[in-house]
Design an enzyme around this catalytic site. Structure first.
Site, mmCIF file in Angstrom:
data_model
loop_
_atom_site.group_PDB
_atom_site.id
_atom_site.type_symbol
_atom_site.label_atom_id
_atom_site.label_comp_id
_atom_site.label_asym_id
_atom_site.label_seq_id
_atom_site.Cartn_x
_atom_site.Cartn_y
_atom_site.Cartn_z
ATOM 1 C CG ASP A 73 7.483 -3.750 6.165
ATOM 2 O OD1 ASP A 73 8.328 -4.128 5.339
ATOM 3 O OD2 ASP A 73 7.706 -2.843 7.002
ATOM 4 C CE1 TYR A 80 9.205 11.730 0.405
ATOM 5 C CE2 TYR A 80 10.656 10.722 2.016
ATOM 6 C CZ TYR A 80 9.568 10.649 1.169
ATOM 7 O OH TYR A 80 8.830 9.494 1.093
ATOM 8 C CE LYS A 108 4.206 0.183 2.830
ATOM 9 N NZ LYS A 108 3.605 1.510 2.838
ATOM 10 N N GLY A 152 2.359 5.265 4.445
ATOM 11 C CA GLY A 152 1.477 5.563 5.575
ATOM 12 C C GLY A 152 0.202 4.740 5.616
ATOM 13 C CE LYS A 200 -1.752 7.022 15.341
ATOM 14 N NZ LYS A 200 -2.762 6.002 15.072
ATOM 15 N N GLY A 255 0.860 -1.185 0.000
ATOM 16 C CA GLY A 255 0.000 0.000 0.000
ATOM 17 C C GLY A 255 0.889 1.225 0.000
ATOM 18 N N PRO A 256 0.342 2.372 -0.332
ATOM 19 C CG PRO A 256 -1.129 4.057 -0.943
ATOM 20 C CD PRO A 256 -1.038 2.586 -0.730
ATOM 21 C CB ILE A 294 2.470 10.830 6.576
ATOM 22 C CG1 ILE A 294 2.455 9.652 5.589
ATOM 23 C CG2 ILE A 294 3.806 11.567 6.500
ATOM 24 C CD1 ILE A 294 2.409 10.030 4.126
HETATM 25 N N1 LIG Z 1 -5.693 1.435 10.706
HETATM 26 C C1 LIG Z 1 -5.023 2.383 11.337
HETATM 27 N N2 LIG Z 1 -5.699 3.254 12.147
HETATM 28 C C2 LIG Z 1 -5.036 4.220 12.779
HETATM 29 N N3 LIG Z 1 -3.697 4.438 12.697
HETATM 30 C C3 LIG Z 1 -3.010 3.614 11.932
HETATM 31 C C4 LIG Z 1 -3.619 2.551 11.209
HETATM 32 N N4 LIG Z 1 -2.673 1.910 10.511
HETATM 33 C C5 LIG Z 1 -1.503 2.550 10.780
HETATM 34 N N5 LIG Z 1 -1.714 3.540 11.654
HETATM 35 C C6 LIG Z 1 -0.703 4.486 12.139
HETATM 36 O O1 LIG Z 1 -0.294 5.239 10.991
HETATM 37 C C7 LIG Z 1 1.119 5.417 10.974
HETATM 38 C C8 LIG Z 1 1.675 4.785 9.710
HETATM 39 O O2 LIG Z 1 1.567 3.381 9.780
HETATM 40 P P1 LIG Z 1 2.711 2.449 9.190
HETATM 41 O O3 LIG Z 1 2.349 1.047 9.562
HETATM 42 O O4 LIG Z 1 4.063 2.948 9.575
HETATM 43 O O5 LIG Z 1 2.478 2.667 7.598
HETATM 44 P P2 LIG Z 1 3.319 2.156 6.338
HETATM 45 O O6 LIG Z 1 4.223 1.039 6.821
HETATM 46 O O7 LIG Z 1 2.297 1.680 5.355
HETATM 47 O O8 LIG Z 1 4.050 3.333 5.812
HETATM 48 C C9 LIG Z 1 1.629 4.783 12.266
HETATM 49 O O9 LIG Z 1 1.763 5.817 13.225
HETATM 50 C C10 LIG Z 1 0.549 3.796 12.666
HETATM 51 O O10 LIG Z 1 0.480 3.624 14.072
HETATM 52 N N1 LIG Z 2 11.468 6.729 -3.631
HETATM 53 C C1 LIG Z 2 11.196 5.672 -2.857
HETATM 54 N N2 LIG Z 2 10.767 5.873 -1.611
HETATM 55 C C2 LIG Z 2 10.491 4.788 -0.878
HETATM 56 C C3 LIG Z 2 10.636 3.474 -1.363
HETATM 57 N N3 LIG Z 2 10.274 2.622 -0.387
HETATM 58 C C4 LIG Z 2 9.927 3.359 0.652
HETATM 59 N N4 LIG Z 2 10.063 4.657 0.367
HETATM 60 C C5 LIG Z 2 9.887 5.798 1.303
HETATM 61 C C6 LIG Z 2 8.489 6.180 1.558
HETATM 62 C C7 LIG Z 2 8.515 6.562 3.008
HETATM 63 O O1 LIG Z 2 8.934 7.905 3.150
HETATM 64 C C8 LIG Z 2 9.585 5.676 3.616
HETATM 65 C C9 LIG Z 2 9.061 4.425 4.258
HETATM 66 O O2 LIG Z 2 8.159 3.750 3.380
HETATM 67 P P1 LIG Z 2 6.762 3.143 3.887
HETATM 68 O O3 LIG Z 2 5.942 2.894 2.661
HETATM 69 O O4 LIG Z 2 7.126 1.918 4.629
HETATM 70 O O5 LIG Z 2 6.150 4.180 4.768
HETATM 71 O O6 LIG Z 2 10.428 5.357 2.535
HETATM 72 C C10 LIG Z 2 11.120 3.284 -2.673
HETATM 73 O O7 LIG Z 2 11.322 2.137 -3.178
HETATM 74 N N5 LIG Z 2 11.400 4.403 -3.376
#
Ligand SMILES: Nc1ncnc2c1ncn2[C@@H]1O[C@H](COP(=O)(O)OP(=O)(O)O)[C@@H](O)[C@H]1O
Ligand SMILES: Nc1nc2c(ncn2[C@H]2C[C@H](O)[C@@H](COP(=O)(O)O)O2)c(=O)[nH]1
Length: 207
Positions: free
Chosen positions: A86, A47, A17, A14, A141, A11-12, A139
């Site tokens: 993840d 960034y 995952k 935040g 949070k 998933g994108p 993001i």
């Molecule tokens: N279903 C949800 N409801 C509320 N907060 C969530 C949920 N899923 C994730 N979060 C919160 O959102 C933030 C991003 O989650 P994270 O698992 O790090 O996302 P990703 O790995 O997809 O980037 C974290 O602070 C997490 O605790």
């Molecule tokens: N340009 C890219 N950015 C990436 C890649 N994989 C992760 N990311 C960035 C996005 C977030 O800022 C951070 C963590 O990723 P999450 O999706 O776990 O939140 O890293 C990539 O392949 N390319």
């Protein structure tokens, strides 16, 4: 030897995952493979100036994930042990197609295929979809300093890129089984019943 499930949560940025993969890892007693974020020396710079740093960043992610995938094969899959990650390795290409251009993109595509085409691929994908407002809220949070200035247009584009990327994976042969979760509505963190429903759906996919 019995085939062990290889599950990827995608998933994108935040979407949740890492959170969901960690919860499932505990619930299903599966080891978890987590992507390396905090130690990444290029994310901060990326960034601030995407065009300047994208190649270094994408190559860093690719090399790290290649190594993790190699280890995952040796430590778990070849021993018929299930594992949850993840991310899906294809995420590299989803991002690179957005951040790289011209000759660098061409070179990256070649290296990506060379490194990953013969590697094990997840047979189950849990795809968390969420809209821009939900992702921006999560993001915020999570409060990683380098992500706070992220251009919402970049994230909005990635949401669309992810839909296309997961659709592409769904059309591969053999096709992975895909469980799509509406991350705007389903709150697997606060709502235990909703998490249990996901666990039950995943168990069904594994059998
Ligand atoms: N279903 C949800 N409801 C509320 N907060 C969530 C949920 N899923 C994730 N979060 C919160 O959102 C933030 C991003 O989650 P994270 O698992 O790090 O996302 P990703 O790995 O997809 O980037 C974290 O602070 C997490 O605790
Ligand atoms: N340009 C890219 N950015 C990436 C890649 N994989 C992760 N990311 C960035 C996005 C977030 O800022 C951070 C963590 O990723 P999450 O999706 O776990 O939140 O890293 C990539 O392949 N390319």
């Amino acid at each position: 030897m019995k085939h062990a499930p290889f599950i990827a949560v995608e998933g994108p940025i935040g979407a949740g995952k890492t959170t969901l993969a960690s919860m499932l890892s505990t619930e299903l007693h599966m080891p978890i493979i987590k992507e390396i974020v905090e130690e990444n020396p290029f994310l901060d710079k990326f960034y601030q100036n995407i065009d300047e740093w994208s190649f270094q960043l994408e190559m860093f992610f690719l090399c790290n994930r290649y190594k993790q995938l190699e280890d995952t094969g040796l430590q778990y899959l070849e021993k018929a042990q299930p594992v949850i990650s993840d991310y899906h390795i294809y995420k590299n290409l989803i991002f690179a197609e957005r951040t790289l251009k011209g000759i660098k993109l061409e070179k990256y595509r070649k290296i990506y295929h060379l490194l990953t085409d013969d590697m094990p691929k997840p047979d189950i994908i849990i795809y968390i979809r969420a809209d821009l407002d939900t992702l921006l809220g999560r993001i915020r949070k999570r409060a990683r300093s380098f992500e706070q200035e992220m251009d919402p247009a970049y994230l909005e584009q990635l949401i669309k890129d992810y839909d296309k990327g997961i659709q592409f994976l769904a059309e591969q042969s053999p096709a992975p089984r895909i469980l799509t979760i509406d991350g705007n509505e389903i709150d697997f963190v606060e709502n235990q019943a909703q998490f249990e429903q996901i666990v039950s759906d995943v168990k069904e996919l594994i059998q």
